[in-house]
Design an enzyme around this catalytic site. Structure first.
Site, PDB file in Angstrom:
ATOM      1  N   TYR A 141      19.369  28.727  33.913  1.00 49.67           N
ATOM      2  CA  TYR A 141      18.923  30.110  34.085  1.00 49.67           C
ATOM      3  C   TYR A 141      17.548  30.103  34.747  1.00 49.67           C
ATOM      4  CZ  TYR A 141      17.646  34.938  32.911  1.00 49.67           C
ATOM      5  OH  TYR A 141      17.260  36.261  32.968  1.00 49.67           O
ATOM      6  N   LYS A 166       6.659  31.945  29.715  1.00 50.65           N
ATOM      7  CA  LYS A 166       6.672  31.708  28.268  1.00 50.65           C
ATOM      8  C   LYS A 166       5.334  31.163  27.740  1.00 50.65           C
ATOM      9  CE  LYS A 166      11.568  32.087  28.214  1.00 50.65           C
ATOM     10  NZ  LYS A 166      12.643  31.638  29.040  1.00 50.65           N
ATOM     11  N   ASP A 220      12.087  24.207  37.302  1.00 50.33           N
ATOM     12  CA  ASP A 220      11.851  25.442  36.565  1.00 50.33           C
ATOM     13  C   ASP A 220      11.435  25.042  35.153  1.00 50.33           C
ATOM     14  OD1 ASP A 220      11.880  27.704  35.082  1.00 50.33           O
ATOM     15  OD2 ASP A 220      13.883  28.375  35.690  1.00 50.33           O
TER      16      ASP A 220
HETATM   17  C1  LIG Z   1      13.129  32.467  30.301  1.00 43.34           C
HETATM   18  C2  LIG Z   1      13.414  31.706  31.534  1.00 43.34           C
HETATM   19  C3  LIG Z   1      13.271  32.284  32.813  1.00 43.34           C
HETATM   20  C4  LIG Z   1      12.989  33.735  33.010  1.00 43.34           C
HETATM   21  O1  LIG Z   1      11.746  34.108  32.538  1.00 43.34           O
HETATM   22  P1  LIG Z   1      11.487  35.684  32.226  1.00 43.34           P
HETATM   23  O2  LIG Z   1      10.054  35.703  31.838  1.00 43.34           O
HETATM   24  O3  LIG Z   1      12.442  36.059  31.146  1.00 43.34           O
HETATM   25  O4  LIG Z   1      11.740  36.421  33.481  1.00 43.34           O
HETATM   26  C5  LIG Z   1      13.432  31.473  33.905  1.00 43.34           C
HETATM   27  N1  LIG Z   1      13.728  30.168  33.777  1.00 43.34           N
HETATM   28  C6  LIG Z   1      13.873  29.587  32.577  1.00 43.34           C
HETATM   29  C7  LIG Z   1      14.171  28.130  32.493  1.00 43.34           C
HETATM   30  C8  LIG Z   1      13.744  30.336  31.418  1.00 43.34           C
HETATM   31  O5  LIG Z   1      13.945  29.752  30.234  1.00 43.34           O
END
Ligand SMILES: *Cc1c(COP(=O)(O)O)cnc(C)c1O
Length: 428
Positions: free
Chosen positions: A144, A267, A239
């Site tokens: 994601y 995060k 990511d």
């Molecule tokens: C949570 C997450 C996102 C998206 O971040 P948001 O602040 O919710 O837009 C993207 N990549 C990874 C790996 C994530 O865990």
């Protein structure tokens, strides 16, 4: 436990907010039942609208690595707020957090702050396309990267050549530029590279996957991606929105010794405020406006309150050389205790863990990619989720989510959690 007030609040919310929530997973769609409204939290505990207390294993989906209402973060935000909440000009604190982040994370010279992980990944891909002059990207099924169009892609009928939208509103035109590979499978990447010679701008990957449960990379998966990217003139994007500042100070690049070209954060870097960031070596970052041609902007980017929270969080993590060891030990303790409880009651399961990320899958085969993650028994998960909730343990309401361990958890909290698993497992 009683959920009268939460149920009433949800009914009220549903009238004015689609599904009653501002992010779908919160609605408990995957597990059934009505979502719990939280009114406050401290340390590892959540308190809901009906005054029930839970030990929290979501931790706002990752940011609360040192616990809720962590005093240095709360104090920093309160102090900043008194000075004005947003100016739309540069401020000194942006440079401070940038310097600290660059000093903690390997292979990055410059960083730009945005407001979410989604924005970070979206901007990183645009930068990679601008820098390489190529259009297509490769992502992995089950990873994601936020909700921007390029990432809401599933395997199409021509799975090896291009993807299909997995949400209405994403155009075929966008989908055709996102190619889907299989996590932990380098051969699937090679196949895509051969079929799309000189067209791939970047490979984006969760270097430790956390959005299909926790799935660590196998053997030489990341090294293999690194080598393929270098060979084909492709940028490798890690990511690290979930793993950054969580698994080590320097994230997965540092933990596993593999270098990325662009790294995305979110995060933890915001300490619980809306912050994302992306970073790379100077040559790549200088491709961004205002000094380079790739456009990217934000009215509230680098917001002083958000930067104050993030800076307090990173400073705390940077100053504490033992924090990642403590997190690892607590998570390993929980892992061992839960495995014993599930085995005792003969519940078929697989537990995946790395550092302070852990997930319980109700399947006996190893969980290494999206397909194997999807094979878990969802009815068992639902029963487990609601059973744990009744015991006062709050885990993510989906089998595809990682649990996040916070340093605020005591061994007593962990023992309570293991005992709850024992009680729930007996009833599965
Ligand atoms: C949570 C997450 C996102 C998206 O971040 P948001 O602040 O919710 O837009 C993207 N990549 C990874 C790996 C994530 O865990």
């Amino acid at each position: 436990m009683q959920y009268k007030r939460s149920s009433a609040l949800f009914a009220q919310a549903e009238k004015v907010i689609p599904g009653g929530v501002n992010s779908p997973v919160r609605a408990f769609g995957a597990v059934g039942g009505s979502p719990i409204f939280i009114k406050k939290a401290h340390g590892p505990y959540l308190i809901d609208a009906d005054d029930n207390t839970y030990i929290d294993y979501i931790n706002s989906w990752g940011p609360m690595i040192l616990g809720h209402a962590y005093p240095p973060v709360v104090d920093a935000v309160i102090e900043k707020t008194k000075l004005g909440t947003s100016f739309g000009t540069p401020t000194e604190i942006e440079t401070k957090i940038a310097e600290l982040a660059v000093s903690m994370v390997p292979n990055i010279d410059k960083i730009r702050f945005v407001n979410s992980g989604t924005e970070a990944c979206m901007s990183a891909v645009r930068l990679a396309r601008g820098f390489t002059g190529k259009d297509k990207i490769i992502k992995f099924a089950g990873c994601y990267h936020g909700h921007s169009d390029s990432f809401l892609i599933q395997a199409g009928s021509g799975a090896v050549t291009f993807g299909a939208p997995n949400s209405p509103g994403v155009t075929q035109g966008t989908a055709k530029d996102t190619l889907l590979a299989t996590y932990n499978d380098l051969e699937s990447v090679r196949t895509l590279l051969n079929a799309n010679k000189d067209e791939i701008a970047c490979i984006i990957v969760e270097p430790v996957a956390g959005n299909m449960g926790c799935i660590p990379p196998k053997g030489n998966f990341l090294e293999g991606l690194r080598a393929l990217c270098t060979e084909h003139n492709i940028l490798l994007i890690f990511d690290e929105v979930m793993t950054g500042f969580r698994l080590t100070k320097g994230g997965v690049q540092q933990l596993l010794g593999v270098a990325a070209d662009i790294v995305c954060f979110g995060k933890v870097i915001g300490g619980g405020l809306p912050v994302g960031a992306f970073a790379a070596r100077e040559e790549i970052m200088n491709y961004l406006a205002p000094i380079g041609p790739v456009y990217q902007a934000g009215t509230l980017s680098g917001n002083p309150l958000a930067m104050a929270a993030g800076l307090a969080m990173l400073e705390a993590l940077n100053a504490d050389n033992a924090v990642y060891n403590r997190l690892e030990e607590k998570t390993a303790y929980l892992h061992k205790g839960m495995a014993m409880a599930l085995e005792k009651h003969r519940v078929v399961h697989t537990i995946n863990r790395i550092g302070s990320m852990i997930s319980v899958h109700f399947s006996k085969t190893p969980v290494v990619d999206f397909k194997s993650a999807a094979e878990g028994n969802n009815d068992t998960f639902k029963a487990f989720f609601h059973g744990m909730l009744k015991e006062g343990i709050y885990i993510a309401p989906s089998a595809f989510e990682t649990w996040f361990i916070t340093d605020a958890l005591s061994y007593e909290d962990l023992d309570k959690t293991i005992e709850a698993v024992n009680v729930v497992a007996a009833s599965l």
